[in-house]
Design a protein around this motif. Sequence first.
Motif, PDB file in Angstrom:
ATOM      1  N   GLY A 194       0.755  -1.237   0.000  1.00  0.00           N
ATOM      2  CA  GLY A 194       0.000   0.000   0.000  1.00  0.00           C
ATOM      3  C   GLY A 194       0.788   1.291   0.000  1.00  0.00           C
ATOM      4  N   GLY A 195       1.945   1.348  -0.658  1.00  0.00           N
ATOM      5  CA  GLY A 195       2.723   2.575  -0.711  1.00  0.00           C
ATOM      6  C   GLY A 195       3.312   2.989   0.626  1.00  0.00           C
ATOM      7  N   THR A 196       3.410   2.050   1.568  1.00  0.00           N
ATOM      8  CA  THR A 196       3.976   2.350   2.880  1.00  0.00           C
ATOM      9  C   THR A 196       5.385   1.776   2.969  1.00  0.00           C
ATOM     10  OG1 THR A 196       3.230   0.290   3.918  1.00  0.00           O
ATOM     11  CG2 THR A 196       1.660   2.122   3.868  1.00  0.00           C
ATOM     12  N   GLN A 197       6.015   1.979   4.089  1.00  0.00           N
ATOM     13  CA  GLN A 197       7.328   1.400   4.351  1.00  0.00           C
ATOM     14  C   GLN A 197       7.208   0.043   5.041  1.00  0.00           C
ATOM     15  OE1 GLN A 197      10.335   2.632   3.331  1.00  0.00           O
ATOM     16  NE2 GLN A 197       9.089   4.079   2.211  1.00  0.00           N
ATOM     17  N   ALA A 198       5.982  -0.475   5.171  1.00  0.00           N
ATOM     18  CA  ALA A 198       5.746  -1.745   5.859  1.00  0.00           C
ATOM     19  C   ALA A 198       5.835  -2.897   4.867  1.00  0.00           C
ATOM     20  CB  ALA A 198       4.373  -1.738   6.523  1.00  0.00           C
ATOM     21  N   LEU A 199       6.557  -3.944   5.247  1.00  0.00           N
ATOM     22  CA  LEU A 199       6.647  -5.135   4.412  1.00  0.00           C
ATOM     23  C   LEU A 199       5.311  -5.861   4.401  1.00  0.00           C
ATOM     24  CD1 LEU A 199      10.141  -6.503   5.459  1.00  0.00           C
ATOM     25  CD2 LEU A 199       9.511  -5.522   3.263  1.00  0.00           C
ATOM     26  N   ASN A 200       4.977  -6.447   3.262  1.00  0.00           N
ATOM     27  CA  ASN A 200       3.746  -7.209   3.143  1.00  0.00           C
ATOM     28  C   ASN A 200       3.919  -8.547   3.863  1.00  0.00           C
ATOM     29  OD1 ASN A 200       1.548  -8.786   2.285  1.00  0.00           O
ATOM     30  ND2 ASN A 200       1.446  -7.702   0.340  1.00  0.00           N
ATOM     31  N   PRO A 201       3.144  -8.828   4.920  1.00  0.00           N
ATOM     32  CA  PRO A 201       3.327 -10.057   5.693  1.00  0.00           C
ATOM     33  C   PRO A 201       2.862 -11.315   4.964  1.00  0.00           C
ATOM     34  CG  PRO A 201       1.427  -8.869   6.513  1.00  0.00           C
ATOM     35  CD  PRO A 201       2.079  -7.997   5.469  1.00  0.00           C
ATOM     36  N   PHE A 202       2.167 -11.145   3.843  1.00  0.00           N
ATOM     37  CA  PHE A 202       1.646 -12.295   3.112  1.00  0.00           C
ATOM     38  C   PHE A 202       2.601 -12.802   2.037  1.00  0.00           C
ATOM     39  CE2 PHE A 202      -1.982 -10.042   4.832  1.00  0.00           C
ATOM     40  CZ  PHE A 202      -2.655 -11.083   5.477  1.00  0.00           C
ATOM     41  N   LEU A 203       3.730 -12.135   1.869  1.00  0.00           N
ATOM     42  CA  LEU A 203       4.730 -12.546   0.887  1.00  0.00           C
ATOM     43  C   LEU A 203       6.054 -12.809   1.590  1.00  0.00           C
ATOM     44  CD1 LEU A 203       3.849  -9.942  -1.873  1.00  0.00           C
ATOM     45  CD2 LEU A 203       3.215 -12.345  -1.806  1.00  0.00           C
ATOM     46  N   ASN A 204       6.931 -13.540   0.904  1.00  0.00           N
ATOM     47  CA  ASN A 204       8.199 -13.918   1.526  1.00  0.00           C
ATOM     48  C   ASN A 204       9.108 -12.719   1.766  1.00  0.00           C
ATOM     49  OD1 ASN A 204       8.380 -14.058  -1.449  1.00  0.00           O
ATOM     50  ND2 ASN A 204      10.525 -14.492  -1.054  1.00  0.00           N
ATOM     51  N   LYS A 205      10.063 -12.891   2.684  1.00  0.00           N
ATOM     52  CA  LYS A 205      11.060 -11.875   3.001  1.00  0.00           C
ATOM     53  C   LYS A 205      12.405 -12.315   2.431  1.00  0.00           C
ATOM     54  CE  LYS A 205      10.424 -11.790   7.548  1.00  0.00           C
ATOM     55  NZ  LYS A 205      10.483 -11.368   8.944  1.00  0.00           N
ATOM     56  N   PHE A 206      13.325 -11.389   2.365  1.00  0.00           N
ATOM     57  CA  PHE A 206      14.666 -11.654   1.853  1.00  0.00           C
ATOM     58  C   PHE A 206      15.698 -11.153   2.849  1.00  0.00           C
ATOM     59  CE2 PHE A 206      11.915 -10.646  -1.751  1.00  0.00           C
ATOM     60  CZ  PHE A 206      12.096 -11.736  -2.581  1.00  0.00           C
ATOM     61  N   LYS A 207      16.814 -11.846   2.902  1.00  0.00           N
ATOM     62  CA  LYS A 207      17.990 -11.318   3.585  1.00  0.00           C
ATOM     63  C   LYS A 207      18.797 -10.520   2.559  1.00  0.00           C
ATOM     64  CE  LYS A 207      18.491 -14.532   7.358  1.00  0.00           C
ATOM     65  NZ  LYS A 207      19.473 -15.258   8.142  1.00  0.00           N
ATOM     66  N   GLU A 208      19.884  -9.925   2.990  1.00  0.00           N
ATOM     67  CA  GLU A 208      20.734  -9.162   2.081  1.00  0.00           C
ATOM     68  C   GLU A 208      21.146 -10.048   0.906  1.00  0.00           C
ATOM     69  OE1 GLU A 208      24.748  -6.385   2.348  1.00  0.00           O
ATOM     70  OE2 GLU A 208      24.176  -7.648   4.042  1.00  0.00           O
ATOM     71  N   CYS A 209      21.070  -9.505  -0.310  1.00  0.00           N
ATOM     72  CA  CYS A 209      21.302 -10.296  -1.521  1.00  0.00           C
ATOM     73  C   CYS A 209      22.396  -9.690  -2.402  1.00  0.00           C
ATOM     74  CB  CYS A 209      20.029 -10.363  -2.360  1.00  0.00           C
ATOM     75  SG  CYS A 209      18.662 -11.234  -1.629  1.00  0.00           S
ATOM     76  N   ALA A 210      22.956 -10.554  -3.236  1.00  0.00           N
ATOM     77  CA  ALA A 210      23.851 -10.126  -4.309  1.00  0.00           C
ATOM     78  C   ALA A 210      23.140 -10.382  -5.631  1.00  0.00           C
ATOM     79  CB  ALA A 210      25.163 -10.909  -4.265  1.00  0.00           C
TER      80      ALA A 210
END
Length: 120
Positions: free
Chosen positions: A53-69
Amino acid sequence: FNFTFNFTPRSESEAQVVLRILRTLKQGMSAKKSDGFLFIKSPHTFFLGYYKGGTQALNPFLNKFKECALTGLSVQYAPAGNYATYPDGAPTQYIVQMAFAELEPVFDDDYGNDFNNIGF
C-alpha cells in the motif's frame, strides 16, 4: 530468487529512466577496484522487499529476503521479435531478468515465534 520485469517506456524521457535503471543494476553488480588496483572489492549488495500500500511496511503475506547479491542480469532489447527504437536510438521495449542470491543462509530462528508473517 529470479525476477522478470517488462519495461515499455512510452517516451524518450521514460526510455532514459530505463537506461539509468539498467546502468545502475549492471554497475552495482560489478566488482570494484581498490585504490591502486591492489585488491578487488565486492560488488554492491541489495535489500529486497515487497511493500504494501505505498507504505514502508513489508507485506506479511509474501516472503522476506535477507541481504542479496545480484548474480545474474540479462536484457532482451527486442523481446517482441522486432527491433524498434525512439529517434534517439533507445529501444521501445526491454525484458530484464535478474537473479539474486542471499548472502547468509536462512536459519529456523529467523522466523521468530509468532505467526504474523510467512517468513523467508
